[in-house]
Design a protein around this motif. Structure first.
Motif, mmCIF file in Angstrom:
data_model
loop_
_atom_site.group_PDB
_atom_site.id
_atom_site.type_symbol
_atom_site.label_atom_id
_atom_site.label_comp_id
_atom_site.label_asym_id
_atom_site.label_seq_id
_atom_site.Cartn_x
_atom_site.Cartn_y
_atom_site.Cartn_z
ATOM 1 N N LEU A 269 0.829 -1.215 0.000
ATOM 2 C CA LEU A 269 0.000 0.000 0.000
ATOM 3 C C LEU A 269 0.860 1.259 0.000
ATOM 4 C CD1 LEU A 269 -2.877 -0.932 2.494
ATOM 5 C CD2 LEU A 269 -2.983 -0.800 0.006
ATOM 6 N N SER A 270 1.990 1.210 0.674
ATOM 7 C CA SER A 270 2.871 2.390 0.745
ATOM 8 C C SER A 270 3.350 2.823 -0.626
ATOM 9 C CB SER A 270 4.079 2.081 1.640
ATOM 10 O OG SER A 270 3.689 1.810 2.962
ATOM 11 N N ASP A 271 3.416 1.899 -1.579
ATOM 12 C CA ASP A 271 3.930 2.209 -2.909
ATOM 13 C C ASP A 271 2.852 2.703 -3.867
ATOM 14 O OD1 ASP A 271 6.470 1.422 -2.134
ATOM 15 O OD2 ASP A 271 6.161 -0.666 -2.739
ATOM 16 N N ILE A 272 1.605 2.706 -3.429
ATOM 17 C CA ILE A 272 0.506 3.124 -4.320
ATOM 18 C C ILE A 272 0.212 4.600 -4.090
ATOM 19 C CG2 ILE A 272 -1.895 2.716 -4.977
ATOM 20 C CD1 ILE A 272 -1.623 -0.122 -3.908
ATOM 21 N N GLN A 273 0.672 5.438 -5.001
ATOM 22 C CA GLN A 273 0.456 6.870 -4.862
ATOM 23 C C GLN A 273 -0.834 7.323 -5.540
ATOM 24 O OE1 GLN A 273 2.348 8.638 -2.832
ATOM 25 N NE2 GLN A 273 3.500 6.749 -2.482
ATOM 26 N N GLN A 274 -1.449 6.445 -6.333
ATOM 27 C CA GLN A 274 -2.696 6.785 -7.025
ATOM 28 C C GLN A 274 -3.876 6.738 -6.049
ATOM 29 O OE1 GLN A 274 -2.844 3.734 -10.020
ATOM 30 N NE2 GLN A 274 -1.611 4.906 -11.480
ATOM 31 N N PRO A 275 -4.981 7.450 -6.372
ATOM 32 C CA PRO A 275 -6.211 7.297 -5.587
ATOM 33 C C PRO A 275 -6.697 5.853 -5.661
ATOM 34 C CG PRO A 275 -6.347 9.205 -7.044
ATOM 35 C CD PRO A 275 -5.120 8.444 -7.458
ATOM 36 N N VAL A 276 -7.280 5.363 -4.577
ATOM 37 C CA VAL A 276 -7.729 3.966 -4.531
ATOM 38 C C VAL A 276 -9.249 3.884 -4.481
ATOM 39 C CG1 VAL A 276 -5.619 3.076 -3.494
ATOM 40 C CG2 VAL A 276 -7.443 3.911 -2.009
ATOM 41 N N VAL A 277 -9.796 2.953 -5.245
ATOM 42 C CA VAL A 277 -11.207 2.582 -5.181
ATOM 43 C C VAL A 277 -11.241 1.250 -4.444
ATOM 44 C CG1 VAL A 277 -13.255 1.966 -6.493
ATOM 45 C CG2 VAL A 277 -11.724 3.760 -7.349
ATOM 46 N N VAL A 278 -11.849 1.231 -3.263
ATOM 47 C CA VAL A 278 -11.788 0.051 -2.393
ATOM 48 C C VAL A 278 -13.144 -0.641 -2.366
ATOM 49 C CG1 VAL A 278 -11.149 -0.823 -0.130
ATOM 50 C CG2 VAL A 278 -10.097 1.284 -0.981
ATOM 51 N N VAL A 279 -13.168 -1.888 -2.810
ATOM 52 C CA VAL A 279 -14.393 -2.693 -2.818
ATOM 53 C C VAL A 279 -14.202 -3.844 -1.837
ATOM 54 C CG1 VAL A 279 -15.978 -4.069 -4.200
ATOM 55 C CG2 VAL A 279 -14.801 -2.107 -5.235
ATOM 56 N N ALA A 280 -15.061 -3.899 -0.821
ATOM 57 C CA ALA A 280 -14.990 -4.968 0.181
ATOM 58 C C ALA A 280 -16.263 -5.797 0.127
ATOM 59 C CB ALA A 280 -14.804 -4.374 1.577
ATOM 60 N N ILE A 281 -16.130 -7.101 0.376
ATOM 61 C CA ILE A 281 -17.286 -7.989 0.370
ATOM 62 C C ILE A 281 -17.321 -8.762 1.679
ATOM 63 C CG2 ILE A 281 -16.075 -9.923 -0.752
ATOM 64 C CD1 ILE A 281 -18.725 -10.429 -2.304
ATOM 65 N N VAL A 282 -18.521 -8.888 2.251
ATOM 66 C CA VAL A 282 -18.732 -9.664 3.470
ATOM 67 C C VAL A 282 -19.960 -10.545 3.273
ATOM 68 C CG1 VAL A 282 -17.724 -7.895 4.948
ATOM 69 C CG2 VAL A 282 -20.185 -7.926 4.576
ATOM 70 N N GLY A 283 -20.128 -11.511 4.154
ATOM 71 C CA GLY A 283 -21.289 -12.386 4.098
ATOM 72 C C GLY A 283 -20.999 -13.689 4.824
ATOM 73 N N LEU A 284 -22.027 -14.510 4.945
ATOM 74 C CA LEU A 284 -21.842 -15.793 5.600
ATOM 75 C C LEU A 284 -20.834 -16.633 4.826
ATOM 76 C CD1 LEU A 284 -25.532 -16.670 6.508
ATOM 77 C CD2 LEU A 284 -23.816 -15.592 7.959
ATOM 78 N N VAL B 115 -20.027 -4.647 -0.300
ATOM 79 C CA VAL B 115 -20.890 -5.676 -0.876
ATOM 80 C C VAL B 115 -21.253 -6.691 0.210
ATOM 81 C CG1 VAL B 115 -21.130 -7.433 -2.664
ATOM 82 C CG2 VAL B 115 -19.739 -5.387 -3.107
ATOM 83 N N TYR B 116 -22.576 -6.876 0.397
ATOM 84 C CA TYR B 116 -23.041 -7.904 1.333
ATOM 85 C C TYR B 116 -23.602 -9.056 0.508
ATOM 86 C CZ TYR B 116 -25.558 -10.366 4.988
ATOM 87 O OH TYR B 116 -26.015 -11.340 5.855
ATOM 88 N N ASN B 117 -23.040 -10.237 0.687
ATOM 89 C CA ASN B 117 -23.374 -11.404 -0.124
ATOM 90 C C ASN B 117 -24.168 -12.407 0.704
ATOM 91 O OD1 ASN B 117 -22.691 -12.780 -2.807
ATOM 92 N ND2 ASN B 117 -22.139 -14.368 -1.345
ATOM 93 N N SER B 118 -25.309 -12.867 0.173
ATOM 94 C CA SER B 118 -26.120 -13.841 0.903
ATOM 95 C C SER B 118 -26.790 -14.797 -0.085
ATOM 96 C CB SER B 118 -27.183 -13.139 1.760
ATOM 97 O OG SER B 118 -28.142 -12.499 0.939
ATOM 98 N N ILE B 119 -27.355 -15.870 0.451
ATOM 99 C CA ILE B 119 -28.013 -16.896 -0.348
ATOM 100 C C ILE B 119 -29.523 -16.706 -0.293
ATOM 101 C CG2 ILE B 119 -28.460 -19.371 -0.578
ATOM 102 C CD1 ILE B 119 -25.686 -18.726 -1.386
ATOM 103 N N GLY B 120 -30.180 -16.832 -1.467
ATOM 104 C CA GLY B 120 -31.639 -16.829 -1.512
ATOM 105 C C GLY B 120 -32.244 -15.451 -1.567
ATOM 106 N N TRP C 146 -26.160 -5.240 -2.189
ATOM 107 C CA TRP C 146 -26.589 -6.553 -1.692
ATOM 108 C C TRP C 146 -26.620 -7.513 -2.879
ATOM 109 C CZ3 TRP C 146 -30.539 -7.047 2.805
ATOM 110 C CH2 TRP C 146 -30.566 -8.374 3.272
ATOM 111 N N THR C 147 -25.813 -8.574 -2.815
ATOM 112 C CA THR C 147 -25.805 -9.593 -3.862
ATOM 113 C C THR C 147 -26.501 -10.840 -3.352
ATOM 114 O OG1 THR C 147 -23.588 -10.285 -3.139
ATOM 115 C CG2 THR C 147 -23.716 -8.745 -4.976
ATOM 116 N N LEU C 148 -27.531 -11.273 -4.077
ATOM 117 C CA LEU C 148 -28.328 -12.437 -3.691
ATOM 118 C C LEU C 148 -27.950 -13.600 -4.596
ATOM 119 C CD1 LEU C 148 -31.742 -10.585 -3.297
ATOM 120 C CD2 LEU C 148 -30.310 -11.434 -1.446
ATOM 121 N N ARG C 149 -27.374 -14.641 -4.025
ATOM 122 C CA ARG C 149 -26.913 -15.800 -4.790
ATOM 123 C C ARG C 149 -27.977 -16.897 -4.814
ATOM 124 N NH1 ARG C 149 -21.399 -15.193 -4.910
ATOM 125 N NH2 ARG C 149 -21.467 -16.737 -6.592
ATOM 126 N N ASP C 150 -27.909 -17.725 -5.869
ATOM 127 C CA ASP C 150 -28.852 -18.838 -6.035
ATOM 128 C C ASP C 150 -30.296 -18.362 -5.926
ATOM 129 O OD1 ASP C 150 -26.530 -20.254 -6.169
ATOM 130 O OD2 ASP C 150 -26.765 -21.258 -4.232
#
Length: 570
Positions: free
Chosen positions: A31-46, A127-132, A178-182
């Motif tokens: 991260l210390s070497d990245i001088q450009q602006p960052v777009v940060v995408v995080a995903i969580v879920g069961l 991003v929140y990932n879940s089933i159904g 919110w991403t709904l899988r299956d």
């Protein structure tokens, strides 16, 4: 253009060992070497809901983040993958894959809450990932969002007011996806087709008329939090990617082996994330680059490890301390470089040196302003001004020393033939005094004609000639019988000339003092104006953020007819 960072695969950013979170130094170094602006995408879920697969597709790969194909969670902690942004030149995309929530092997959801909170604090798209489907069970599983007011604080407790942190989360929280899988149902309401976003909006409407106030409040809490905290909500639904056992080989399957609708839905999701995800920003609208993201990671993880609640304002303050200190050093280095290249000591006048100093000083102040933010009490700016004033005084002192050395060397060179004539007794005869004085006058004229002597021309000359006054008297005594009258005239001339020289010295000292005072007054007037303008800009930005928060609160209350926030700040 800042150098792009290409990682061959993900690396653990925040390690989770036996419930203890630790920032990985190797990842922080990247991260210390990245001088450009960052777009940060995080995903969580069961766990085992396919989070890592979506992140790999965002990375343009089929493998990278570990896919969990068994009932055991694979990802531990938070993993990071950095790459050039596919649609935004000179930007870096940072993907964060988190360990699965609800892993029974952990037996304690406190750790899950911190992982959830860190994903929100570090991302610009969450991003929140879940089933159904989105049903009450799905919302109950999202109970982590209801605990955010106990896990995240915008300001330190002493800075909180009646509004409270929870009402200001929308000002710095990421966009919510919110991403709904299956998902196997038709998107219809009352027989009419609806979009995935409309499905999410309907699902987040508050439940009313259940007859059980406390139960109703508990059921609505996740809905209120999602609407109240996140500035923007988006929903995607995904078909089951492949039938049966093929899911175990998802990494190796080509698009033609997958359900066509699923392939299209994944492409739509990736396109949206690339197109709509914003640069990560912090308080005041400051864009985050790699080093700033590194600072946020270490500040938040350290706070959690110490038993404190991560505070956004404290993180910004820590970042400001680091960057403002670096900005001071950068400004000083620029000043030193420019003065070293521009100043040739000695200068002909004090004003010439002051003009050069002023030009380099203004450039240094500009560099500091461009590379600093959050000027709390102007501590760092005052430090820079003090250092620059000290350096100006040092240059003035060196200028005097250079002028003195140069003038003395020049005088010694010019007067060396005269000293040799004195040793030879050239002036020890009748009329020798007049010849001696003419010679002195010629040498002084030659001395004055030499350029680049600096500011101590008269002072050094007078000091140099003092020993020769006794010599002149001795020569004059030898010549007094034949040139008594001439002696009297010359003596008066010498005295007058000495008085005139002293007067010139006093005038020059006063002039230099006046110049220094005038220069200092000009500098402080301009500095005050620059600070006033910068504070106005920062105040305007803060007003925009506050207005956005107020508007969001108003919209949530008006559109959804939601009750007031259940949170109360102590």
């Amino acid at each position: 253009m800042a150098e792009e960072v290409h990682m061959s695969g993900p690396i653990c950013l925040i390690e989770n060992v036996k419930g203890q979170l630790t920032a990985n130094q190797e990842a922080l170094s990247i991260l210390s070497d990245i001088q450009q602006p960052v777009v940060v995408v995080a995903i969580v879920g069961l766990y085992c809901t396919g989070k890592s697969y979506l992140m790999n597709r965002l990375a343009g790969k089929r493998s990278g983040f570990s896919l969990g194909c068994t009932v055991q969670a694979k990802t531990k902690g938070i993993w990071m993958w950095c790459m050039p942004h596919p649609q935004k030149p000179d930007h870096t995309l940072v993907l964060l894959d988190t360990e699965g929530l609800g892993d029974v092997e952990k037996g304690d959801n406190q750790n899950d809450c911190w992982i959830f909170s860190l994903a929100i604090l570090l991302s610009s798209t969450f991003v929140y990932n879940s089933i159904g489907t989105i049903n009450q069970q799905a919302l109950d599983q999202l109970h982590y969002v209801t605990e955010l007011t106990h896990r995240i604080r915008k300001r330190s407790p002493c800075d909180q007011d009646e509004v409270g942190d929870s009402d200001e989360f929308v000002g710095f929280f990421p966009d919510f996806v919110w991403t709904l899988r299956d998902f196997s149902f038709e998107l219809k309401v009352n027989g009419l087709p609806i979009s995935a976003d409309e499905y999410l909006e309907n699902s987040l409407k508050l439940l009313q008329g259940t007859g059980q106030k406390e139960r109703e409040k508990q059921l609505n809490l996740p809905r209120i939090c999602i609407c109240k905290f996140f500035p923007k909500q988006k929903c995607f639904v995904f078909e089951r990617p492949a039938p049966g056992k093929k899911l175990n080989q998802l990494e190796s399957l080509q698009d033609q082996d997958l359900d066509p609708d699923f392939v299209e839905q994944v492409a739509e999701f990736c396109s949206y994330v690339f197109r709509s995800s914003k640069v990560k920003t912090i308080s005041g609208g400051l864009r985050v680059n790699g080093p700033r993201l590194k600072s946020l990671v270490t500040t938040y993880v350290d706070a959690i490890r110490s038993g404190s609640i991560p505070c956004m304002e404290s993180a910004v303050l820590a970042l400001a301390q680091t960057e403002n200190s670096a900005a001071v050093q950068k400004a000083i280095a620029h000043y030193d470089q420019q003065m070293g290249q521009s100043v040739k000591l000695p200068t002909e006048s004090l004003q010439e040196l002051l003009d050069l100093h002023r030009t380099c000083e203004k450039e240094a102040i500009k560099i500091f302003t461009e590379n600093s933010f959050k000027h709390f009490n102007q501590v760092f700016l005052k430090e820079l001004v003090t250092v620059l004033e000290t350096k100006r005084e040092e240059f003035c002192k060196k200028n005097l020393q250079a002028s003195s050395a140069h003038c003395l060397a020049l005088l010694q060179d010019l007067f060396s033939p005269l000293d040799e004539d004195i040793k030879q007794g050239t002036y020890s005869n009748p009329g020798g005094y007049c010849v001696f004085m003419r010679r002195i006058k010629e040498l002084k004229k030659n001395y004055y004609e030499e350029p680049k002597k600096g500011v101590l021309v008269e002072e050094v000359l007078q000091k140099f000639l003092q020993p020769k006054e006794d010599l002149a008297d001795a020569i004059l005594q030898i010549d007094q019988i034949l040139r008594e009258k001439a002696k009297e005239i010359d003596v008066e001339h010498v005295k007058a000339e000495a008085a005139h020289s002293i007067s010139k010295i006093l005038e020059e000292i006063k002039k230099q003092s006046d110049q220094l005072m005038e220069e200092k007054e000009k500098f402080y007037q301009e500095l005050v104006q620059e600070l006033f303008e910068k504070m106005e800009k920062e105040q305007a930005q803060l007003w925009v953020e506050q207005q956005r928060a107020i508007d969001k609160q108003h919209n949530c209350t008006t559109v959804g007819q939601r009750p007031a926030s259940p949170f109360r700040v102590n």
